[in-house]
Design a protein around this motif. Sequence first.
Motif, mmCIF file in Angstrom:
data_model
loop_
_atom_site.group_PDB
_atom_site.id
_atom_site.type_symbol
_atom_site.label_atom_id
_atom_site.label_comp_id
_atom_site.label_asym_id
_atom_site.label_seq_id
_atom_site.Cartn_x
_atom_site.Cartn_y
_atom_site.Cartn_z
ATOM 1 N N LEU B 349 61.584 54.620 53.219
ATOM 2 C CA LEU B 349 62.589 54.168 54.194
ATOM 3 C C LEU B 349 61.979 53.158 55.161
ATOM 4 O O LEU B 349 62.586 52.132 55.483
ATOM 5 N N GLN B 350 60.773 53.447 55.608
ATOM 6 C CA GLN B 350 60.112 52.546 56.557
ATOM 7 C C GLN B 350 59.813 51.192 55.902
ATOM 8 O O GLN B 350 60.017 50.136 56.512
ATOM 9 N N THR B 351 59.319 51.239 54.667
ATOM 10 C CA THR B 351 58.997 50.013 53.948
ATOM 11 C C THR B 351 60.235 49.135 53.786
ATOM 12 O O THR B 351 60.195 47.922 54.001
ATOM 13 N N ILE B 352 61.349 49.758 53.436
ATOM 14 C CA ILE B 352 62.592 48.995 53.266
ATOM 15 C C ILE B 352 63.028 48.382 54.601
ATOM 16 O O ILE B 352 63.405 47.207 54.663
ATOM 17 N N ALA B 353 62.940 49.176 55.675
ATOM 18 C CA ALA B 353 63.363 48.659 56.994
ATOM 19 C C ALA B 353 62.525 47.441 57.376
ATOM 20 O O ALA B 353 63.046 46.444 57.901
ATOM 21 N N MET B 354 61.223 47.485 57.102
ATOM 22 C CA MET B 354 60.362 46.349 57.426
ATOM 23 C C MET B 354 60.683 45.156 56.526
ATOM 24 O O MET B 354 60.720 44.019 56.972
ATOM 25 N N MET B 355 60.923 45.427 55.230
ATOM 26 C CA MET B 355 61.206 44.328 54.300
ATOM 27 C C MET B 355 62.512 43.624 54.666
ATOM 28 O O MET B 355 62.599 42.395 54.565
ATOM 29 N N GLU B 356 63.504 44.387 55.108
ATOM 30 C CA GLU B 356 64.774 43.756 55.513
ATOM 31 C C GLU B 356 64.531 42.761 56.652
ATOM 32 O O GLU B 356 65.060 41.647 56.647
ATOM 33 N N ILE B 357 63.736 43.181 57.617
ATOM 34 C CA ILE B 357 63.432 42.288 58.744
ATOM 35 C C ILE B 357 62.644 41.072 58.250
ATOM 36 O O ILE B 357 62.902 39.937 58.667
ATOM 37 N N GLY B 358 61.712 41.324 57.330
ATOM 38 C CA GLY B 358 60.922 40.217 56.787
ATOM 39 C C GLY B 358 61.799 39.176 56.085
ATOM 40 O O GLY B 358 61.587 37.971 56.224
ATOM 41 N N MET B 359 62.785 39.647 55.338
ATOM 42 C CA MET B 359 63.700 38.708 54.663
ATOM 43 C C MET B 359 64.464 37.901 55.704
ATOM 44 O O MET B 359 64.576 36.678 55.604
ATOM 45 N N ASN B 360 64.972 38.603 56.675
ATOM 46 C CA ASN B 360 65.697 37.949 57.762
ATOM 47 C C ASN B 360 64.821 36.864 58.406
ATOM 48 O O ASN B 360 65.292 35.749 58.652
ATOM 49 N N ARG B 361 63.560 37.183 58.622
ATOM 50 C CA ARG B 361 62.639 36.231 59.267
ATOM 51 C C ARG B 361 62.444 34.947 58.466
ATOM 52 O O ARG B 361 62.226 33.891 59.035
ATOM 53 N N ILE B 362 62.491 35.067 57.142
ATOM 54 C CA ILE B 362 62.272 33.844 56.334
ATOM 55 C C ILE B 362 63.598 33.197 55.942
ATOM 56 O O ILE B 362 63.642 32.324 55.081
ATOM 57 N N GLY B 363 64.672 33.618 56.601
ATOM 58 C CA GLY B 363 65.948 32.940 56.397
ATOM 59 C C GLY B 363 66.804 33.507 55.279
ATOM 60 O O GLY B 363 67.858 32.967 54.971
ATOM 61 N N LYS B 364 66.373 34.591 54.651
ATOM 62 C CA LYS B 364 67.207 35.267 53.651
ATOM 63 C C LYS B 364 68.071 36.264 54.416
ATOM 64 O O LYS B 364 67.579 37.308 54.879
ATOM 65 N N GLU B 365 69.332 35.917 54.595
ATOM 66 C CA GLU B 365 70.182 36.770 55.417
ATOM 67 C C GLU B 365 70.582 38.017 54.632
ATOM 68 O O GLU B 365 71.277 37.928 53.631
ATOM 69 N N VAL B 366 70.096 39.138 55.063
ATOM 70 C CA VAL B 366 70.557 40.401 54.491
ATOM 71 C C VAL B 366 71.178 41.198 55.628
ATOM 72 O O VAL B 366 70.843 41.000 56.791
ATOM 73 N N GLN B 367 72.087 42.086 55.267
ATOM 74 C CA GLN B 367 72.673 42.953 56.286
ATOM 75 C C GLN B 367 71.630 43.998 56.672
ATOM 76 O O GLN B 367 71.295 44.875 55.865
#
Lengths: 392, 392
Positions: B349-367
């Motif tokens: 769960l923690q890994t996914i939460a961090m990866m979502e933020i990482g995607m957001n940071r590089i401009g990949k908009e995920v919810q």
Amino acid sequence: MLFDQQFLRIPGPTPIPPSVERAMSQPMIGHRGIETSELLQSIKPRLNKVFGTKQDVLIVAGSGTAGLEAAVVNSVRPLDEVLVIVTGAFGVRFAKICEAYGIHVHRMDYEWGKAFNPEEVTRYLEQYPEIKVVFATYCETSTGVLNPIDQLGAIVREVSDALVIVDGVSCVGGVETKMDEWQIDIVVTGSQKAFMLPAGLTFISVSERAWNVIESNPNRGFYFDLTKYQNNYEKDTTPFTPAISLLFGLEQVLNLLEAEGLEEVYARHQLMMDMTRAAFRALNIPLLTEDKDASPTVTAVQPDDFDAELFRKTIKSQFGLSVAGGQEHLKGKIFRVGHMGFCSPADVLQTIAMMEIGMNRIGKEVQLGAGVAAAQQIYVKKGRENKCQFKF
Amino acid sequence: MLFDQQFLRIPGPTPIPPSVERAMSQPMIGHRGIETSELLQSIKPRLNKVFGTKQDVLIVAGSGTAGLEAAVVNSVRPLDEVLVIVTGAFGVRFAKICEAYGIHVHRMDYEWGKAFNPEEVTRYLEQYPEIKVVFATYCETSTGVLNPIDQLGAIVREVSDALVIVDGVSCVGGVETKMDEWQIDIVVTGSQKAFMLPAGLTFISVSERAWNVIESNPNRGFYFDLTKYQNNYEKDTTPFTPAISLLFGLEQVLNLLEAEGLEEVYARHQLMMDMTRAAFRALNIPLLTEDKDASPTVTAVQPDDFDAELFRKTIKSQFGLSVAGGQEHLKGKIFRVGHMGFCSPADVLQTIAMMEIGMNRIGKEVQLGAGVAAAQQIYVKKGRENKCQFKF
């Protein structure tokens, strides 16, 4: 626990960073040898910035309460009048310590969950000019309140010569502390909170004004006599056997705090508080404290439609996740989530994800992921606003 | 990293459980003394269940590749014909080891990301009856594929006397392995994957059929000569200096696996795979492998609208989160998330939460939170279905 994993999210003791664990595993050294003097020399000047003071920061082997008692016995004489501002269980503790020494205690009690009002304190002091010391709690661990210590010293000084003594145990090192600028006379903290160490060290810094009072006090006890620590401090030694492994760890903690940067450390704690509070708001679960009174190190949650104790038991057995319960009359009514010391925004996200599942398990239907999403949004927003990369 | 926190979510080495770290810190003992014999006695019988075999499980000091090479040099002679089933980089490695010894290698190459087809293997063997050994990879770490090893032994035996040798490095201990029932002749694994230890030990178990071949082989090398390990095994010793700290750790790993229960360990890995895959599906990010080919220990993700390498770099600098990149022609095209060994659903769960933020940071908009929520739902659903409490 079957699996070798625990999530310690109580408001201290906190987890220990691996490099600090390793530092504490160094071979034992002689407590009167050159190695210990060098260790103390390395540590001493670096504590000043954490306390925001030019005064020496004395290190006593003992838990936080030992530091609070040392502050009392050095600065107050039996039958002296003191004011204890009580905003929770640790305000009560200050009062109990004073009472144990026959000190005449005035108590200003605030509703648990609220911060004190500095102006009410000055009005009280005007009414009772015999009061010689004001005791206050910076972060009240039992309620997650951060009291307005930044305003207290100056406002007290306007109306009184009373010393201002602050219990900073559950926040100094995680929240900005400016002892000199804020005119605080004694600040006490412990090792097991924002300092990310095991319990066993207490830190005490004393203003010039307070030293004058202490030096003229004929009964300062023995172990807690701060003049002994001060005299030895100047010689890079300690009056009694120092807790050397904890000092090894402390040196590494200071390395970590300095590598991250104290401003970044404080920003991280603020961010973790904001993330935690946003998560509970998104889940429609009431918080005990208002935003303006909230501490960056611990958040108290007051659920109105599920059992806090059943919840705590469930997340402990399910995930090995420990959060604290309420104390005294708040027992069973609140739970408290620590986010201090060795804790990162990533840990906050994980803690929220586990808590959401825990609520679901005990029949409190929350939208899974909604609290995590709210916390993630805070992280993304604050990171951008601050133009800083939170490198945790 | 400024802050003393790293999240190692590559497909091995994995993080080490704290109790295993402590076990490995025990004072050194003599490698020919009674203590080492007792340590080996304690470990030996407990490995059988992990391999699903009544055969002895030999322990060699070396990394996983050392075990693969030992399997080759003991069971094959130069100029022998062997079949290597290649489903990714570790299939290629088996072929390269064989080629280094002048062995005649037949290769069956599958598209990276797909499992092999056992029936195609038998058809190949029927065509080339001189083939003496079939080499296959259980979990292909480079693609996150779990190959149908459970079917391979029996189906090969129908058409050939060839030995079946399996690289189980990145899954044995996290995925059920039934060496005897599945008629596998040699299973090799390493210490740094589902065994939650540092790299440095490789484990090899050998069937009766394979021992017959090995014993009649005149050139088995020196260090890798498995008959030496077998002879010493029976005397509770080792032919060469054992890696004693790793053995201390292995004993504690076995304690942990037994305390959790092997069935629970396998269920946890399955659950972590399901959670990880559900999260990427919820975020509309393609997975490299189909569900039927997916490994419970590692998931390969093939983003179609963001840069896998920039993503990896971002989550590393942002959170200290390491996931693996692609290998060979998949370099830069995929990333691989490990969920094996010392890893819990809470870590996923923690890994996914961090990866979502990482995607957001590089401009990949995920919810934000959508992947976490999908993983939480799997956790809640599977927990209920299984009527078990996942106590990690």
